[in-house]
Write an enzyme that holds these catalytic residues in place. Structure first.
Site: not given
Length: 316
Positions: A82, A184, A186, A188
């Site tokens: 990552k 959230g 966004g 997804v």
């Protein structure tokens, strides 16, 4: 660079951490390479501001370890990695494009030690810019140069994961009338809300951007919930689709759900939080399994599988 990050890297059981500072923007880049046992380390590039460098490098290392588990669970030939792009301020316009051109050149200089894709704070257009400088990027069509948004594929996998979790936590997998709190909204969380609405779920929507939550709730017939105190909202399912660490010693006692199933990476602040959920009788669907749809779809596209319906089917 803060000396405080050196003991963190030294104690980490991963392969190593590549560190670079982008001079023009002051952005610190941490590429955490956790494992190459199954193949080339592959993981998204996360762009956000952090309180300090120790927070940034810790996030990179934890996310990289999660990617190792994700690729192993998918039985795909990649290792866990990552990148964290710790920006001092938002990057926009030409400055953002120039940064990602330099970042792409940096990835290319690693000669396959790391390949990337989109993550929190980065998107398909950023990946297309990176692809101008390196082949080690996923989510960009090699023939046309067009980027692909992994969000819908991730959302489909999360939707199916919620159905599976509901089947274990309740009687049957029917989502009709089941209340789902999405945190959230966004790339997804938004598509997931549409899928759940179509399945008859009762939507509770929360986001740091209250206007976004209100607008989507009005569109889908759901209810917007203020972000402060949202975790205590009574619901059947809590779907965290924003940042990680939301499940911790402080928040778990306040949860008002029976099931946690969402797309956010590293939802548990520490491993002991899994025990805390169990002690409260809350079923947890592991994040690195439920959110793997997008991660799986992009390499499959690179291998030539470009039919969207087939990819969505594989994401389930």
């Amino acid at each position: 660079m803060s000396d405080h990050i050196l003991p963190l890297i030294d104690a980490w059981p991963g392969n190593g951490v590549f560190v670079h500072r982008d001079g023009p923007t002051g952005t610190w880049i941490f590429i955490a390479l956790h494992s190459s046992a199954l193949g080339m380390p592959l993981g998204g590039s996360r762009m956000k501001s952090y309180p300090g460098l120790t927070d940034a490098v810790t996030d990179a290392m934890r996310l990289a370890a999660g990617m190792t588990a994700k690729w192993a669970g998918l039985d795909m030939p990649f290792g866990g990695a990552k990148a964290v792009l710790a920006v001092e301020r938002p990057l926009e316009g030409d400055e953002r494009r120039d940064f990602f051109l330099r970042y792409g050149a940096l990835i290319e200089s690693l000669r396959g030690a790391y390949a990337t894709g989109a993550d929190l704070g980065t998107g398909p257009d950023d990946m297309a810019t990176i692809a101008e400088r390196t082949e080690y990027v996923f989510g960009v069509d090699r023939d046309t140069g067009e980027p692909t948004d992994p969000g819908p594929f991730t959302a489909r996998g999360v939707f199916e994961g919620i159905r599976s979790g509901v089947a274990h936590a309740f009687d049957g997998a029917d989502l009709e009338g089941r209340s789902v709190l999405i945190q959230g909204l966004g790339g997804v969380g938004g598509p997931l809300a549409h899928l759940l609405r179509d399945a008859g779920a009762e939507l509770l929507l929360t986001d740091l951007d209250g206007d976004r939550a209100g607008s989507l709730a009005e569109e889908l017939g759901g209810r917007a919930v203020p972000s402060d105190g949202a975790l205590a909202e009574r619901c059947d399912v809590f779907a965290p689709c924003a940042t990680g660490g939301v499940l911790n010693a402080e928040s778990i006692p306040r949860l008002g759900c029976r099931l946690v199933a969402g797309s956010a990476n590293n939802q548990l602040a520490v491993d002991d939080d899994a025990t805390r959920l169990h002690e409260r009788g809350i079923l947890y669907v592991p994040d690195y399994i439920i959110n793997a749809g997008g991660a799986m779809a992009l390499p499959l596209m690179a291998q030539g599988l470009k039919d969207r319906d087939a990819l969505l089917g594989r994401s389930e």
